[in-house]
Design a protein around this motif. Structure first.
Motif, PDB file in Angstrom:
ATOM      1  N   SER A  17     -33.161  -8.420   5.899  1.00  0.00           N
ATOM      2  CA  SER A  17     -34.035  -8.416   4.710  1.00  0.00           C
ATOM      3  C   SER A  17     -35.084  -9.515   4.706  1.00  0.00           C
ATOM      4  N   GLY A  18     -34.804 -10.630   5.386  1.00  0.00           N
ATOM      5  CA  GLY A  18     -35.718 -11.763   5.339  1.00  0.00           C
ATOM      6  C   GLY A  18     -35.656 -12.525   4.024  1.00  0.00           C
ATOM      7  N   LYS A  19     -34.692 -12.201   3.173  1.00  0.00           N
ATOM      8  CA  LYS A  19     -34.586 -12.831   1.848  1.00  0.00           C
ATOM      9  C   LYS A  19     -33.580 -13.989   1.818  1.00  0.00           C
ATOM     10  N   CYS A  20     -32.866 -14.183   2.906  1.00  0.00           N
ATOM     11  CA  CYS A  20     -31.790 -15.176   2.918  1.00  0.00           C
ATOM     12  C   CYS A  20     -32.324 -16.599   3.042  1.00  0.00           C
ATOM     13  N   ALA A  21     -31.794 -17.480   2.205  1.00  0.00           N
ATOM     14  CA  ALA A  21     -32.045 -18.914   2.361  1.00  0.00           C
ATOM     15  C   ALA A  21     -31.119 -19.442   3.453  1.00  0.00           C
ATOM     16  N   THR A  22     -31.329 -20.691   3.868  1.00  0.00           N
ATOM     17  CA  THR A  22     -30.481 -21.280   4.915  1.00  0.00           C
ATOM     18  C   THR A  22     -29.014 -21.247   4.508  1.00  0.00           C
ATOM     19  N   ARG A  23     -28.724 -21.528   3.229  1.00  0.00           N
ATOM     20  CA  ARG A  23     -27.324 -21.538   2.767  1.00  0.00           C
ATOM     21  C   ARG A  23     -26.687 -20.158   2.917  1.00  0.00           C
ATOM     22  N   ASP A  24     -27.475 -19.084   2.687  1.00  0.00           N
ATOM     23  CA  ASP A  24     -26.951 -17.724   2.824  1.00  0.00           C
ATOM     24  C   ASP A  24     -26.668 -17.401   4.289  1.00  0.00           C
ATOM     25  N   ARG A  25     -27.620 -17.759   5.156  1.00  0.00           N
ATOM     26  CA  ARG A  25     -27.437 -17.498   6.589  1.00  0.00           C
ATOM     27  C   ARG A  25     -26.248 -18.291   7.123  1.00  0.00           C
ATOM     28  N   PHE A  26     -26.085 -19.524   6.627  1.00  0.00           N
ATOM     29  CA  PHE A  26     -24.937 -20.341   7.042  1.00  0.00           C
ATOM     30  C   PHE A  26     -23.627 -19.673   6.634  1.00  0.00           C
ATOM     31  N   MET A  27     -23.572 -19.148   5.409  1.00  0.00           N
ATOM     32  CA  MET A  27     -22.326 -18.546   4.923  1.00  0.00           C
ATOM     33  C   MET A  27     -21.971 -17.307   5.726  1.00  0.00           C
ATOM     34  N   ILE A  28     -22.960 -16.480   6.041  1.00  0.00           N
ATOM     35  CA  ILE A  28     -22.717 -15.279   6.854  1.00  0.00           C
ATOM     36  C   ILE A  28     -22.247 -15.694   8.247  1.00  0.00           C
ATOM     37  N   SER A  29     -22.902 -16.719   8.806  1.00  0.00           N
ATOM     38  CA  SER A  29     -22.546 -17.213  10.134  1.00  0.00           C
ATOM     39  C   SER A  29     -21.120 -17.753  10.142  1.00  0.00           C
ATOM     40  N   LYS A  30     -20.777 -18.518   9.119  1.00  0.00           N
ATOM     41  CA  LYS A  30     -19.435 -19.106   9.039  1.00  0.00           C
ATOM     42  C   LYS A  30     -18.381 -18.003   8.848  1.00  0.00           C
ATOM     43  N   LEU A  31     -18.712 -16.974   8.067  1.00  0.00           N
ATOM     44  CA  LEU A  31     -17.806 -15.843   7.873  1.00  0.00           C
ATOM     45  C   LEU A  31     -17.550 -15.127   9.198  1.00  0.00           C
ATOM     46  N   ALA A  32     -18.625 -14.880   9.962  1.00  0.00           N
ATOM     47  CA  ALA A  32     -18.486 -14.194  11.252  1.00  0.00           C
ATOM     48  C   ALA A  32     -17.672 -15.032  12.241  1.00  0.00           C
ATOM     49  N   GLN A  33     -17.943 -16.332  12.273  1.00  0.00           N
ATOM     50  CA  GLN A  33     -17.192 -17.214  13.178  1.00  0.00           C
ATOM     51  C   GLN A  33     -15.715 -17.260  12.805  1.00  0.00           C
TER      52      GLN A  33
ATOM     53  N   PRO B 237      -8.048   3.140  -1.340  1.00  0.00           N
ATOM     54  CA  PRO B 237      -7.438   2.787  -2.625  1.00  0.00           C
ATOM     55  C   PRO B 237      -6.730   1.434  -2.621  1.00  0.00           C
ATOM     56  N   SER B 238      -6.448   0.895  -1.425  1.00  0.00           N
ATOM     57  CA  SER B 238      -5.755  -0.392  -1.337  1.00  0.00           C
ATOM     58  C   SER B 238      -6.346  -1.219  -0.204  1.00  0.00           C
ATOM     59  N   ILE B 239      -6.305  -2.527  -0.359  1.00  0.00           N
ATOM     60  CA  ILE B 239      -6.779  -3.419   0.705  1.00  0.00           C
ATOM     61  C   ILE B 239      -5.933  -3.235   1.964  1.00  0.00           C
ATOM     62  N   MET B 240      -4.669  -2.791   1.798  1.00  0.00           N
ATOM     63  CA  MET B 240      -3.780  -2.575   2.946  1.00  0.00           C
ATOM     64  C   MET B 240      -4.306  -1.494   3.882  1.00  0.00           C
ATOM     65  N   LEU B 241      -5.075  -0.560   3.330  1.00  0.00           N
ATOM     66  CA  LEU B 241      -5.565   0.574   4.121  1.00  0.00           C
ATOM     67  C   LEU B 241      -6.959   0.330   4.697  1.00  0.00           C
ATOM     68  N   MET B 242      -7.585  -0.793   4.310  1.00  0.00           N
ATOM     69  CA  MET B 242      -8.916  -1.122   4.821  1.00  0.00           C
ATOM     70  C   MET B 242      -8.813  -1.646   6.251  1.00  0.00           C
ATOM     71  N   PRO B 243      -9.840  -1.409   7.071  1.00  0.00           N
ATOM     72  CA  PRO B 243      -9.812  -1.973   8.437  1.00  0.00           C
ATOM     73  C   PRO B 243      -9.901  -3.498   8.382  1.00  0.00           C
ATOM     74  N   TYR B 244      -9.284  -4.145   9.355  1.00  0.00           N
ATOM     75  CA  TYR B 244      -9.355  -5.610   9.404  1.00  0.00           C
ATOM     76  C   TYR B 244     -10.771  -6.000   9.826  1.00  0.00           C
ATOM     77  N   PRO B 245     -11.367  -7.031   9.185  1.00  0.00           N
ATOM     78  CA  PRO B 245     -12.764  -7.390   9.489  1.00  0.00           C
ATOM     79  C   PRO B 245     -12.987  -7.704  10.964  1.00  0.00           C
ATOM     80  N   ASP B 246     -14.105  -7.231  11.490  1.00  0.00           N
ATOM     81  CA  ASP B 246     -14.489  -7.495  12.877  1.00  0.00           C
ATOM     82  C   ASP B 246     -16.013  -7.552  12.937  1.00  0.00           C
ATOM     83  N   PHE B 247     -16.537  -8.747  13.156  1.00  0.00           N
ATOM     84  CA  PHE B 247     -17.988  -8.936  13.183  1.00  0.00           C
ATOM     85  C   PHE B 247     -18.539  -8.973  14.604  1.00  0.00           C
ATOM     86  N   SER B 248     -17.667  -8.805  15.600  1.00  0.00           N
ATOM     87  CA  SER B 248     -18.098  -8.996  16.993  1.00  0.00           C
ATOM     88  C   SER B 248     -19.175  -8.008  17.428  1.00  0.00           C
ATOM     89  N   SER B 249     -19.207  -6.821  16.831  1.00  0.00           N
ATOM     90  CA  SER B 249     -20.178  -5.797  17.260  1.00  0.00           C
ATOM     91  C   SER B 249     -21.465  -5.800  16.418  1.00  0.00           C
TER      92      SER B 249
END
Length: 458
Positions: free
Chosen positions: A160-176, A273-285
């Motif tokens: 989007s190009g709308k992210c501030a540095t703090r937003d990009r940092f949070m996404i980066s930290k989440l992926a790491q 319907p439940s978090i148990m049935l959601m896929p486990y997060p994977d940001f590698s791709s």
């Protein structure tokens, strides 16, 4: 399974499986640590030191713990000893911790190796983490109450190009964090996965990002629409993915909080319907999630914020009082980071204004040197009654000097080395070092205030 039944149970299952079916009953054996009491003794009925997990989960009074010992078949002498130990360890009984805190605590202990010396106080600490997780998420939900997530939110946000540095940092930290936790779980390093998740929620999300975006999400003006949307989208992603990452370690509290996230029922087939049935997060791709430039920028910003807080604390500046900061920093990337995140420094440093590399820095400033590239100055003009602060410090110095002189006299006395134990001498040496440091700190503060008072007069 436990190491103690490796041959008695595991090996026999393998041999029987091969003998009767020519098939291995399992392909992997994970040997968990043995749970012992906090002194390292094996939990045993004969020692009276067994802790029932249900007592930790639901809580238990001291009277109930002691009555269980009376109901057993221990020797009366052993009962008396066990009662004394339990009265010492649990004077108020065992507080209710819940199964999530117990599970999270046991995972933390797996880094110790073969043995877990279980200390209930540590489990109580993780109950407090559950409370922090609950309160922080419920608090954060107000920021995204009017936010509508989409199935392609992450890629839309990155492009989007709308992210501030703090937003990009949070996404980066989440992926790491996601990459590290997936790797740790795959390699059975459950304790490392637990500590990574703890650091993500406490340090990165709650203490840093959530605080940084408060001014952004509270500003509902049209001019701030894009910045607010980016902050809301980043926060929603961090909460939703963070809860899914944490779910195997804390299933109950994460399920409850995940069900309360906004956007439920709007994500189509991707939503279960439940978090148990959601896929486990994977940001590698997903490309461009990890942003090294944003990480480096935030590292510089956090150092500056810590210095600002240190200055305010050392001069006893009230929380509601905003101050002016002057940052001297090396040209290039560090300077660009400080300028780009000036608003973040203002938010967490409680600053009225932040100036970066300006020439006219006032003389009446307090200074913290971070390293050879960065110095932070705080304008003290009109903020402090130097005379009153000096008087207060002189009183403190006068109060602590007799204790220092008495200890020095005792340590330097004839026969001190021969007439005292090594442990006693070590304690006194540590105490002396602390008093000497305090003396130097007070004298340095008095000198600084005298210099500042002289500058203010000039």
């Amino acid at each position: 399974t436990g190491l103690d039944i490796l041959f008695f149970w595991v090996a026999r299952m393998v041999m029987m499986g091969l003998q009767l079916t020519d098939t291995l009953p399992f392909h992997t054996v994970y040997l968990h640590a043995m749970v012992r009491d906090k002194e390292g003794r094996k939990m045993s009925k004969s020692l009276g030191n067994v802790i029932d997990p249900l007592e930790v989960i639901n809580g238990c009074t001291l009277e109930s713990l002691l009555s269980k010992l009376d109901a057993g078949n221990l020797d009366p002498k052993e009962v008396a000893k066990a009662k004394k130990d339990q009265s010492t360890d649990f004077p108020d009984g065992i507080p209710q911790c819940g199964s999530d805190a117990l599970r999270f605590g046991l995972l933390a202990y797996t880094v110790q190796g073969r043995d877990v010396n279980l200390d209930i106080k540590r489990v109580v600490g993780y109950r407090q983490f559950c409370n922090k997780l609950w309160n922080a998420t419920r608090f954060a939900l107000q920021f995204v109450s009017d936010f509508k997530p989409t199935q392609t939110l992450l890629t839309d946000l990155i492009s989007s190009g709308k992210c501030a540095t703090r937003d990009r940092f949070m996404i980066s930290k989440l992926a790491q964090t996601c990459n590290v936790v997936n790797d740790m779980l795959t390699n059975y390093k459950f304790g490392d996965a637990q500590s990574t998740m703890y650091a993500f929620w406490i340090d990165d999300l709650c203490s840093l990002y959530l605080e940084l975006i408060k001014p952004v999400v509270y500003d509902t003006s049209e001019a701030n629409y894009d910045a607010r949307w980016a902050a809301q989208a980043t926060l929603w992603l961090a909460l939703e993915s963070g809860l899914r990452l944490l779910h195997p370690m804390m299933p109950y509290v994460t399920e409850e909080l995940w069900q309360r996230l906004p956007g439920r029922g709007t994500l189509g087939d991707a939503e279960k319907p439940s978090i148990m049935l959601m896929p486990y997060p994977d940001f590698s791709s997903i490309p461009d999630c990890i942003d090294e430039k944003a990480d480096a920028s935030m590292a510089v910003t956090k150092q500056i914020i810590d210095a600002c807080r240190s200055l305010r604390s050392s001069y006893n500046i009230a929380n509601k009082t905003l101050t002016k900061f002057y940052i001297k920093i090396a040209n290039g990337a560090p300077e660009e980071a400080a300028i780009a995140q000036t608003s973040d420094i203002q938010t967490l440093g409680k600053a009225e204004t932040v100036f970066v590399n300006v020439s006219d820095v006032p003389k009446s400033v307090g200074i913290v040197v971070i390293d050879d590239q960065t110095t932070v100055c705080m304008d003290l003009a009109g903020m402090i009654d130097f005379k009153a602060e000096i008087t207060k410090l002189q009183k403190s110095l006068k109060k602590m000097l007799p204790a220092l002189e008495s200890l020095e006299k005792k340590i330097n006395a004839d026969g001190y080395e021969a007439g005292t134990t090594a442990e006693f001498r070590a304690k006194n040496a540590e105490k002396l070092e602390g008093l000497q440091k305090k003396k130097v700190d007070i004298e340095t503060a008095i000198e600084n205030f005298n210099n500042l008072a002289a500058m203010e007069k000039n």
